[in-house]
Write a protein that holds these residues in place. Sequence first.
Motif, mmCIF file in Angstrom:
data_model
loop_
_atom_site.group_PDB
_atom_site.id
_atom_site.type_symbol
_atom_site.label_atom_id
_atom_site.label_comp_id
_atom_site.label_asym_id
_atom_site.label_seq_id
_atom_site.Cartn_x
_atom_site.Cartn_y
_atom_site.Cartn_z
ATOM 1 N N ALA A 77 -1.097 12.443 -18.691
ATOM 2 C CA ALA A 77 -0.880 12.079 -20.085
ATOM 3 C C ALA A 77 -1.663 10.818 -20.432
ATOM 4 O O ALA A 77 -1.700 9.865 -19.660
ATOM 5 N N GLY A 78 -2.282 10.818 -21.595
ATOM 6 C CA GLY A 78 -3.090 9.693 -22.039
ATOM 7 C C GLY A 78 -4.564 9.911 -21.791
ATOM 8 O O GLY A 78 -5.400 9.514 -22.603
ATOM 9 N N GLY A 106 -1.225 0.159 -9.159
ATOM 10 C CA GLY A 106 0.169 -0.282 -9.193
ATOM 11 C C GLY A 106 1.081 0.739 -8.532
ATOM 12 O O GLY A 106 0.634 1.751 -7.986
ATOM 13 N N PHE A 107 2.383 0.476 -8.607
ATOM 14 C CA PHE A 107 3.381 1.359 -7.997
ATOM 15 C C PHE A 107 4.543 1.559 -8.966
ATOM 16 O O PHE A 107 4.960 0.624 -9.649
ATOM 17 N N ILE A 108 5.064 2.778 -8.994
ATOM 18 C CA ILE A 108 6.254 3.084 -9.760
ATOM 19 C C ILE A 108 7.398 3.375 -8.797
ATOM 20 O O ILE A 108 7.194 4.029 -7.757
ATOM 21 N N VAL A 109 8.577 2.862 -9.110
ATOM 22 C CA VAL A 109 9.762 3.027 -8.255
ATOM 23 C C VAL A 109 10.964 3.310 -9.152
ATOM 24 O O VAL A 109 10.903 3.153 -10.374
ATOM 25 N N LEU A 156 0.235 5.665 -14.230
ATOM 26 C CA LEU A 156 1.679 5.577 -14.007
ATOM 27 C C LEU A 156 2.430 5.583 -15.333
ATOM 28 O O LEU A 156 3.499 6.193 -15.452
ATOM 29 N N ALA A 157 1.887 4.895 -16.339
ATOM 30 C CA ALA A 157 2.516 4.894 -17.659
ATOM 31 C C ALA A 157 2.521 6.299 -18.247
ATOM 32 O O ALA A 157 3.508 6.733 -18.861
ATOM 33 N N GLY A 158 1.413 7.028 -18.064
ATOM 34 C CA GLY A 158 1.354 8.395 -18.524
ATOM 35 C C GLY A 158 2.342 9.280 -17.783
ATOM 36 O O GLY A 158 3.029 10.115 -18.383
ATOM 37 N N VAL A 159 2.427 9.115 -16.474
ATOM 38 C CA VAL A 159 3.365 9.880 -15.652
ATOM 39 C C VAL A 159 4.794 9.623 -16.121
ATOM 40 O O VAL A 159 5.590 10.557 -16.299
ATOM 41 N N ARG A 160 5.153 8.358 -16.300
ATOM 42 C CA ARG A 160 6.534 8.029 -16.693
ATOM 43 C C ARG A 160 6.872 8.646 -18.048
ATOM 44 O O ARG A 160 8.012 9.094 -18.273
ATOM 45 N N SER A 161 5.897 8.707 -18.958
ATOM 46 C CA SER A 161 6.171 9.253 -20.286
ATOM 47 C C SER A 161 6.524 10.733 -20.250
ATOM 48 O O SER A 161 7.148 11.246 -21.180
ATOM 49 N N ILE A 211 3.548 6.945 -24.570
ATOM 50 C CA ILE A 211 3.093 6.048 -23.507
ATOM 51 C C ILE A 211 3.187 4.598 -23.953
ATOM 52 O O ILE A 211 3.686 3.741 -23.218
ATOM 53 N N ASP A 212 2.704 4.303 -25.158
ATOM 54 C CA ASP A 212 2.755 2.959 -25.746
ATOM 55 C C ASP A 212 2.283 1.903 -24.745
ATOM 56 O O ASP A 212 3.020 1.002 -24.363
ATOM 57 N N LEU A 213 1.022 2.040 -24.315
ATOM 58 C CA LEU A 213 0.441 1.136 -23.328
ATOM 59 C C LEU A 213 -0.382 0.077 -24.035
ATOM 60 O O LEU A 213 -1.395 0.388 -24.675
ATOM 61 N N PRO A 214 0.012 -1.200 -23.977
ATOM 62 C CA PRO A 214 -0.789 -2.260 -24.614
ATOM 63 C C PRO A 214 -2.227 -2.235 -24.097
ATOM 64 O O PRO A 214 -2.479 -1.929 -22.926
ATOM 65 N N ARG A 215 -3.169 -2.597 -24.964
ATOM 66 C CA ARG A 215 -4.574 -2.502 -24.578
ATOM 67 C C ARG A 215 -4.939 -3.478 -23.465
ATOM 68 O O ARG A 215 -5.791 -3.167 -22.630
ATOM 69 N N GLY A 216 -4.335 -4.634 -23.414
ATOM 70 C CA GLY A 216 -4.604 -5.564 -22.315
ATOM 71 C C GLY A 216 -6.082 -5.799 -22.134
ATOM 72 O O GLY A 216 -6.791 -6.196 -23.068
#
Length: 340
Positions: free
Chosen positions: A46-47, A129-132, A201-206, A318-323
């Motif tokens: 996703a994303g 990164g890591f998702i838990v 990871l943000a896409g996966v979580r969404s 997803i709402d991922l800040p552009r950073g």
Amino acid sequence: MLTRGIIAAAAFACALASTTTARAQQTLEAIKARGQLVCGIGTGVAGFGLPDSRGVWQGMDVDLCRGLAVAIFNDAAKVRFVPLSSSTRFTALGAGEVDVLFRTSTQTMLRDVTLGLRHVVTYFYDGHGFIVRANSVQKVAEMRDATICLVQGTTNEQVTADYFRSIDTPFRPLLFERTDQATAALQAGRCDSFGTDASQLAGVRSTMAKPAEWTILPERFSKEPYGAYIRRDDQQWFDVVRWYTTALIEAEEQGVTQVNAEEMRRTSPSPNTRRLLGVTPELGEALKLDRNWAYNVVRALGNYGEVYDRSFGPETNIDLPRGPNRLWTQGGLVYALPMR
């Protein structure tokens, strides 16, 4: 003194190299003759690239493919998507199965030097990164003896192994061919964490059944600049892909949007904007494209920021800040090379 055999072998090698180079330098011509761009994408994140409820691919990578088709044909439909796993993507590109990869592919030295491929220009900045599960651990160093899901053939395999080795902490890798397989294993409890780039990871979580039950830990362990990949020895195709990607960023820098592109083309006094939008023809002529190629792309797709927001912005799940993917004028790393 060279023998006849050595001379003949050398001549054959030169002829083969010349033939290979000539063949490699026909990518754009082959695409035009075929009437379709063939674009390598991921198998579903996703994303970046995921089929919607109608089965239509959506996301930043697939938008970049569509935009490249617009630059060449002025038709976003003239693209065929080829989903490729992490372990097969570069082989498929090298074999000529696709013309270009827009596929969350990190630019690294060894990939650029040893694969017979060439990364073009960075279009997205990320980090591993890591998702838990929420409230399980606060830091990655706490995951001693953890089972970590990873996707085979990615830089994330090495990054994870390097980090745990550096802190002398054992872990158990569990490898999968695709992201959706790793995600399913994580939700089923087969692994304690999934390690990959934070945007993925943000896409996966969404897409998880209960996103609130999962946390992306704040630490980052690598630099993961994504770039398009093409085959080597095709300077013309390299130029087209590089300056097409740059044009999306340049459009955002200049304030050219999908909505105002037509008006700015008619009224802007800026020489940079007039060049970008084809009022003067030199950019298109240099790339052997229509003078309006960048204008057509922005009208069809929007600028870089619009592509990002459509894929990751606040109106998405997803709402991922552009950073780091903000423009350099806004404190980010995204920077258009001068188009003049």
